[in-house]
Motif scaffolding. Structure first.
Motif, PDB file in Angstrom:
ATOM      1  N   ALA A  89      27.217  17.075  72.195  1.00  0.00           N
ATOM      2  CA  ALA A  89      25.794  16.757  72.002  1.00  0.00           C
ATOM      3  C   ALA A  89      25.406  15.533  72.829  1.00  0.00           C
ATOM      4  O   ALA A  89      24.330  15.492  73.430  1.00  0.00           O
ATOM      5  N   ALA A  90      26.287  14.532  72.887  1.00  0.00           N
ATOM      6  CA  ALA A  90      25.997  13.321  73.663  1.00  0.00           C
ATOM      7  C   ALA A  90      25.949  13.637  75.153  1.00  0.00           C
ATOM      8  O   ALA A  90      25.108  13.098  75.885  1.00  0.00           O
ATOM      9  N   ALA A  91      26.831  14.523  75.613  1.00  0.00           N
ATOM     10  CA  ALA A  91      26.833  14.904  77.030  1.00  0.00           C
ATOM     11  C   ALA A  91      25.551  15.642  77.397  1.00  0.00           C
ATOM     12  O   ALA A  91      24.949  15.390  78.451  1.00  0.00           O
ATOM     13  N   ALA A  92      25.112  16.543  76.521  1.00  0.00           N
ATOM     14  CA  ALA A  92      23.866  17.275  76.769  1.00  0.00           C
ATOM     15  C   ALA A  92      22.680  16.309  76.759  1.00  0.00           C
ATOM     16  O   ALA A  92      21.770  16.412  77.588  1.00  0.00           O
ATOM     17  N   PHE A  93      22.696  15.385  75.812  1.00  0.00           N
ATOM     18  CA  PHE A  93      21.643  14.370  75.716  1.00  0.00           C
ATOM     19  C   PHE A  93      21.584  13.552  77.003  1.00  0.00           C
ATOM     20  O   PHE A  93      20.512  13.342  77.579  1.00  0.00           O
ATOM     21  N   GLU A 189      16.763  18.010  70.789  1.00  0.00           N
ATOM     22  CA  GLU A 189      17.908  17.101  70.715  1.00  0.00           C
ATOM     23  C   GLU A 189      18.185  16.698  69.271  1.00  0.00           C
ATOM     24  O   GLU A 189      19.344  16.626  68.846  1.00  0.00           O
ATOM     25  N   ALA A 190      17.124  16.426  68.527  1.00  0.00           N
ATOM     26  CA  ALA A 190      17.297  16.054  67.122  1.00  0.00           C
ATOM     27  C   ALA A 190      17.961  17.189  66.341  1.00  0.00           C
ATOM     28  O   ALA A 190      18.838  16.952  65.505  1.00  0.00           O
ATOM     29  N   GLU A 191      17.566  18.422  66.640  1.00  0.00           N
ATOM     30  CA  GLU A 191      18.169  19.578  65.978  1.00  0.00           C
ATOM     31  C   GLU A 191      19.643  19.723  66.340  1.00  0.00           C
ATOM     32  O   GLU A 191      20.493  19.998  65.490  1.00  0.00           O
ATOM     33  N   ALA A 192      19.955  19.530  67.621  1.00  0.00           N
ATOM     34  CA  ALA A 192      21.356  19.630  68.067  1.00  0.00           C
ATOM     35  C   ALA A 192      22.207  18.538  67.437  1.00  0.00           C
ATOM     36  O   ALA A 192      23.335  18.785  66.996  1.00  0.00           O
ATOM     37  N   LEU A 193      21.658  17.336  67.346  1.00  0.00           N
ATOM     38  CA  LEU A 193      22.408  16.242  66.741  1.00  0.00           C
ATOM     39  C   LEU A 193      22.612  16.456  65.247  1.00  0.00           C
ATOM     40  O   LEU A 193      23.658  16.089  64.703  1.00  0.00           O
TER      41      LEU A 193
END
Length: 197
Positions: A89-93, A189-193
Motif C-alpha cells: 500500500a505504501a509503494a502504491a501510495f 488510497e484511504a480504502e486501500a490503507l
C-alpha cells in the motif's frame, strides 16, 4: 451559497486552522495567501495571475507540503514495515503521489507562489509532521505499520475535505480539476490503507 461556504471553509482550514507546535508565533507564515504578493515567484518565475483566487492559493500552499511529507513517510516502509500489505500500500501510495507532487508543484509555480512551506512548524489536520517522521524512523515492525497507516489515512481523509473546498470555490480551472483528481485518488488510497489492518 454552498459553494461560498465550502470555499470559506477551505481557506479557514488553511489560513487559520494551524497551531504552532512550539511557542505561539505570529508572523508572515501564518497569514497565508495575503502575504504572497511580495514573495519571490516559484522556480519557473511566472507572476501570479488573476486566475488564482485565495482558495486556490491556500489549497496549493497546504497540499504541496502535505504531499511532500506523506511521501517521505511512505518511502520508509520498505526498511521499517513488517507487513507485506503495508509495504504494498505504501509503494502504491508513493508511486501515485510522486506524479501528483510534480503536478502540484507545477500549479504552484504557475500561480507564482514561493516554494517555501508557509505552514512549517504548525499543526495541520492530515499533515505528517517532522516529529511524526522522526518517530517513524525509529519504529520498526508492527508499531511502524500502525503509525504509518494511521498517518496516511488521516492525510488521505484531509485531502478529500480540502479537494471539495477547492472544487467548490477555487477560481483556476486547472487547479480545480487537479483537486478533483487528487480527491478521487485520496479516497481510493484511504480504502486501500483500510484493508491493511
Amino acid at each position: 451559497m454552498r459553494r461560498q461556504v465550502l470555499g470559506a471553509a477551505v481557506v479557514a482550514l488553511v489560513m487559520g486552522g494551524c497551531a504552532a507546535t512550539g511557542p505561539a508565533t505570529t508572523g508572515p507564515a501564518t497569514t497565508g495567501p495575503a502575504t504572497t504578493g511580495s514573495a519571490a515567484p516559484g522556480p519557473t518565475g511566472p507572476a501570479a495571475t488573476t486566475a488564482f483566487n485565495p482558495t486556490d492559493v491556500a489549497w496549493l500552499q497546504l497540499v504541496v507540503p502535505m504531499t511532500e511529507n506523506a511521501l517521505a513517510a511512505a518511502r520508509l516502509a520498505p526498511d521499517h514495515s513488517a507487513s507485506a500489505r503495508v509495504r504494498s500500500a505504501a509503494a502504491a501510495f508513493a508511486s501515485s503521489n510522486e506524479k501528483v507532487l510534480t503536478r502540484l508543484r507545477a500549479a504552484r509555480d504557475r500561480a507564482g507562489l514561493p516554494a517555501s512551506d508557509v505552514h512549517s512548524g504548525h499543526r495541520m489536520p492530515g499533515m505528517v509532521t517532522p516529529a511524526d517522521l522522526v518517530a517513524l524512523r525509529t519504529d520498526h515492525g508492527a508499531e511502524f505499520d500502525r503509525r504509518l497507516v494511521a498517518l496516511l489515512r488521516a492525510h488521505a481523509g484531509q485531502l478529500v475535505v480540502l479537494a471539495r473546498g477547492e472544487q467548490a470555490s477555487g477560481a483556476d480551472a486547472e487547479t480545480r480539476a487537479l483537486s478533483r483528481e487528487i480527491g478521487t485518488e485520496a479516497t481510493q488510497e484511504a480504502e486501500a490503507l483500510a484493508q491493511t489492518a
